[in-house]
Scaffold this active site. Structure first.
Site, short mmCIF file in Angstrom:
data_model
loop_
_atom_site.label_atom_id
_atom_site.label_comp_id
_atom_site.label_asym_id
_atom_site.label_seq_id
_atom_site.Cartn_x
_atom_site.Cartn_y
_atom_site.Cartn_z
N GLU A 34 0.83 -1.21 0.00
CA GLU A 34 0.00 0.00 0.00
C GLU A 34 0.87 1.26 0.00
O GLU A 34 0.73 2.15 0.84
CB GLU A 34 -0.98 -0.01 1.19
N ASN A 149 -5.01 -9.74 3.47
CA ASN A 149 -6.41 -9.36 3.64
C ASN A 149 -7.30 -10.57 3.89
O ASN A 149 -8.44 -10.66 3.40
CB ASN A 149 -6.91 -8.55 2.43
N ASP A 247 -2.06 1.91 9.99
CA ASP A 247 -2.99 1.12 10.79
C ASP A 247 -2.54 -0.33 10.92
O ASP A 247 -3.21 -1.12 11.58
CB ASP A 247 -4.42 1.22 10.24
N HIS A 248 -1.42 -0.67 10.30
CA HIS A 248 -0.80 -1.99 10.45
C HIS A 248 0.48 -1.86 11.28
O HIS A 248 1.07 -0.77 11.39
CB HIS A 248 -0.40 -2.57 9.09
#
Length: 257
Positions: A34, A149, A247-248
């Site tokens: 990402e 995911n 957020d990871h």
């Protein structure tokens, strides 16, 4: 040899956190997902100044993957997942680093499900399973790392009942992950911590990190040729609690020489 995977959620916006973590953890190989940056906007200079060679596959606004290697340049072997020549999304890159083949992937999210995005996720997963089978058959030392995911089991999610109907927890997605493991891949984190609830992602909403209301979707799968070298695996959870984080959190595995 320490190999890590880290969904950075915007490599330029999170660059201070990335460089900070690289200096502290000193991983030998890092798989980033990402990137959210086109190829010409990847911060190559800053990463090389931190001591890492790098290859990347960028995409404007979304997706994007990169492999970093400490003190050397990854030798690129592939930058698309086989099986769909028309797929233009930047989700897979592969390279050799110090005798280990590293496959870095960013599997589609798939929400909302059902729908076209979920169909794309499952089709991409089928392609991954086929490629992973060929990698296993090669007998090479391979690590497949990235943001899958997929929440594999109830033990990988805080309050599983809240994720029913989500593409990350869909039976089809979990079945695909099980099919990968059935090929002979070792889930490094779960292998080293069979009974613990270990998470790699905490949403920005509802104070999820402080409540440890997380999920485990970032995985490192080891081929039989390298699984016997595993000595440790874990998640650098505290990175998620720092200023302006992804957020990871980074997940990692250590292999003996």
């Amino acid at each position: 040899m320490k190999i890590a995977t880290y969904n950075i959620n915007g490599v330029n916006g999170r660059l201070p956190r990335l460089l900070e973590w690289l200096g502290e953890a000193e991983p030998d190989v890092v798989c980033l997902q990402e990137l959210k940056a086109p190829g010409d906007k990847f911060p190559e200079s800053a990463i090389r100044s931190a001591g890492y060679g790098c290859i990347w596959l960028g995409e404007a606004r979304w997706n994007g993957v990169a492999i970093l290697a400490r003190g050397t340049d990854p030798v690129e072997t592939r930058r698309t997942l086989p099986g769909d020549p028309g797929d233009q999304q930047s989700r897979y890159i592969e390279a050799a680093v110090d005798g280990v083949l590293i496959g870095n992937l960013y599997l589609p999210n798939g929400n909302p499900a059902p729908g076209p995005k979920f169909d794309y996720k499952l089709a991409w997963l089928v392609r991954l399973i086929r490629h992973a089978s060929a990698l296993i058959a090669s007998d090479m030392p391979v690590v497949l790392a990235g943001d899958f995911n997929i929440i594999p089991t109830d033990n990988d999610v805080y309050k599983p009942e809240r994720w029913l109907g989500d593409a990350l927890f869909a039976p089809e997605a979990k079945d695909g992950f099980s099919r990968l493991l059935a090929q002979g891949w070792t889930d490094a984190i779960r292998s080293m911590h069979p009974d613990q609830s270990i998470y790699t992602f905490w949403d920005y909403w509802r104070n999820a990190y402080a409540r440890n209301a997380g999920i485990r979707i970032d995985h490192l799968l080891l081929s039989p040729a390298v699984a016997g070298r595993m000595t440790a695996a874990g998640v650098d959870k505290e990175i998620r609690g720092r200023e302006k984080p992804s957020d990871h959190a980074p997940a990692w595995v250590e292999l003996s020489d």
